[in-house]
Design an enzyme around this catalytic site. Structure first.
Site, PDB file in Angstrom:
ATOM      1  N   ASP A  16       0.015  24.554  11.303  1.00  0.00           N
ATOM      2  CA  ASP A  16      -0.603  23.048  10.713  1.00  0.00           C
ATOM      3  C   ASP A  16       1.819  22.561  10.738  1.00  0.00           C
ATOM      4  O   ASP A  16       1.183  20.975  11.395  1.00  0.00           O
ATOM      5  CB  ASP A  16      -0.175  23.880   9.209  1.00  0.00           C
ATOM      6  CG  ASP A  16      -1.996  24.169   8.814  1.00  0.00           C
ATOM      7  OD1 ASP A  16      -2.161  23.698  10.325  1.00  0.00           O
ATOM      8  OD2 ASP A  16      -1.672  23.732   7.178  1.00  0.00           O
ATOM      9  N   ARG A  96       8.686  27.831  -4.337  1.00  0.00           N
ATOM     10  CA  ARG A  96       8.779  26.717  -3.481  1.00  0.00           C
ATOM     11  C   ARG A  96      10.055  25.646  -4.335  1.00  0.00           C
ATOM     12  O   ARG A  96      10.348  24.720  -3.494  1.00  0.00           O
ATOM     13  CB  ARG A  96       6.829  25.208  -4.454  1.00  0.00           C
ATOM     14  CG  ARG A  96       6.187  26.329  -3.907  1.00  0.00           C
ATOM     15  CD  ARG A  96       6.617  26.788  -2.544  1.00  0.00           C
ATOM     16  NE  ARG A  96       5.108  27.095  -1.838  1.00  0.00           N
ATOM     17  CZ  ARG A  96       4.801  28.020  -0.847  1.00  0.00           C
ATOM     18  NH1 ARG A  96       5.839  28.208   0.083  1.00  0.00           N
ATOM     19  NH2 ARG A  96       3.575  28.379  -0.015  1.00  0.00           N
ATOM     20  N   ASP A 125       0.958  23.516  -4.497  1.00  0.00           N
ATOM     21  CA  ASP A 125       2.122  23.612  -2.820  1.00  0.00           C
ATOM     22  C   ASP A 125       2.826  22.093  -3.237  1.00  0.00           C
ATOM     23  O   ASP A 125       4.172  21.474  -3.136  1.00  0.00           O
ATOM     24  CB  ASP A 125       2.079  24.449  -2.017  1.00  0.00           C
ATOM     25  CG  ASP A 125       2.697  26.110  -2.440  1.00  0.00           C
ATOM     26  OD1 ASP A 125       2.996  25.841  -3.939  1.00  0.00           O
ATOM     27  OD2 ASP A 125       2.424  26.305  -1.249  1.00  0.00           O
TER      28      ASP A 125
END
Length: 438
Positions: A16, A96, A125
């Site tokens: 990705d 995160r 996310d």
């Protein structure tokens, strides 16, 4: 798009983000700076550096953030005994805010025009990364390719990769990696693929990398002693280590006993339900031990207040509000409660269980002279309990008497009405008979 000259990309080196790197270069015509964080995912990060170099990236950041991650994010969260929806230990969520912070710091250092990430438009996310970035850099520009491009399937991503000579892992190409995985020192998560059917059992192959199945766990129990200072783990079996080393040790020892597996259907912040499987061996033991040492050292009402606040605190982290003023305010309160959370807890690890067997603290509020079932030598006057109970029962007694009075009044009214009805019926009968006689 022409205004974007330089972008800092959160880059893993996987399919990705490798596609995103090229897409940013093509779509925005910009310089891309890559940032890769080592937060204990257990993978070699040098291949990410080499992939970035081959893609023409000139500035590559690869940083070891393991100690900061555990010390400044995981441990503060565990001071609150944080669990989302009763089960999830927030392994992905808590990583995160640290990544968002470093993205912003690098963007400032490099005078970049934007930051970018690989989170999809369906997940949590994207919210966590972006709320964190906006909180720390209010005017930051964020590029989220999954919300802009048309590469919305694995086949399209692979076709784009082939067209642009982007290396693709064989397992990705062959469809042999059926899960979306996220790993760090606190956990590994598995989502997607066959797990999208909540009625199907998670497959044994390809999953569960930190924990052994129960049937292969040792047949002999293992005792482990955790030492706490101000609510944080500082030593295991007397060995003082850095924060990330302690968690890694816990993962290894708990994982070999099959501790910490979870299969959960959770409620995402964006509104949908999602099924995920998680491995959090060290965190599972840490939570059990922390609650045990708090049971000795926290005042009852303080402990209950923490339990009341914890679900709110957990939701803030899950939803991406680590850098919010309300999370910071709660953290001040939580950290204050931890001043006396000192001591050690011994647990027995066996076949998926972490069982507390003893706890000790120099700040213990447990007073055996008072709680004993033997003669307490007058430390506690049991006669005091009678007045205590009566005072606490006062409102219950008042309500019960009130209810009894209403019941009696209702019964009296009903009886009066019944008597009147009977008399009326008798009078009507007499009147009818008199008419018939006449």
């Amino acid at each position: 798009m022409s205004e974007v000259r330089k972008v800092v990309l959160a880059y893993s080196g996987g399919l990705d983000t490798s596609v995103i790197l090229k897409w940013l270069q093509d779509t925005y015509g910009c310089e891309v700076i890559t940032f890769t964080a080592d937060i204990g995912q257990g993978e070699e990060l040098e291949p990410a550096r080499e992939k970035a170099r081959r893609a023409g990236v000139k500035k590559i950041y690869i940083e070891d953030l393991r100690e900061e991650f555990v010390r400044d994010y995981v441990f503060p969260m565990f001071r609150a005994n944080t669990v989302y929806e009763g089960e999830y230990l927030l392994g992905t969520s808590i990583a995160r805010p640290l990544i968002a912070k470093r993205l912003v710091e690098i963007a400032r250092r490099e005078n970049a025009d934007a930051i970018s990430h690989g989170a999809t438009g369906k997940g949590n996310d994207q919210v966590r990364f972006e709320l964190g970035a906006y909180a720390l850099m209010p005017n930051v520009r964020i590029i989220a390719p999954w919300r802009e491009w048309d590469l919305l399937s694995r086949d399209r991503l692979l076709a784009y990769a082939d067209a642009n000579d982007i290396p693709v892992d064989f397992k990705k190409r062959g469809g042999e990696a059926p899960f979306s995985m996220d790993a760090n020192l606190l956990h590994i998560s598995y989502e997607g693929g066959v797990l999208e059917d909540p009625s199907r059992e998670p497959p044994a192959k390809g999953m569960w990398r930190l924990t052994v199945p129960l049937e292969k766990a040792p047949g002999k129990a293992e005792d482990i002693t955790l030492e706490f200072r101000r609510g944080d783990l500082v030593a295991i079996d007397g060995r003082r280590l850095k924060a990330h080393e302690l968690l890694a040790e816990l993962n290894q020892r708990a994982g070999r006993h099959g501790i910490g597996r979870l299969d959960l259907v959770e409620n995402r912040y964006v509104g949908m339900k999602s099924r995920g499987c998680y491995e959090t061996p060290g965190g599972t033991v840490l939570l059990r031990a922390h609650r045990a040492i708090e049971s000795l050292t926290l005042d009852r009402e303080v402990a209950h207040l923490k339990d009341d606040l914890m679900p709110r605190y957990a939701s803030l982290i899950y939803n991406g509000y680590w850098w919010s003023p309300e999370r910071k305010a709660l953290q001040v309160l939580i950290d204050h409660t931890q001043e006396t959370v000192n001591g050690s807890v011994t647990l027995r690890l066996y076949k998926g269980n972490a069982i507390v067997v003893s706890r000790r603290s120099p700040d213990s509020l447990f007073d055996a002279r008072i709680s004993t079932f033997e003669d307490d030598q007058g430390a506690y006057d049991q006669a005091d309990a009678g007045g205590f109970i009566k005072l606490n029962a006062l409102r219950l007694r008042i309500a019960a008497n009130k209810a009894a009075g209403k019941t009696a009044a209702t019964a009296k009214t009903a009886a009066t009405a019944k008597t009147a009805a009977t008399a009326k019926t008798a009078a009507t009968g007499r009147t009818a008979r008199a008419r018939n006689a006449s």
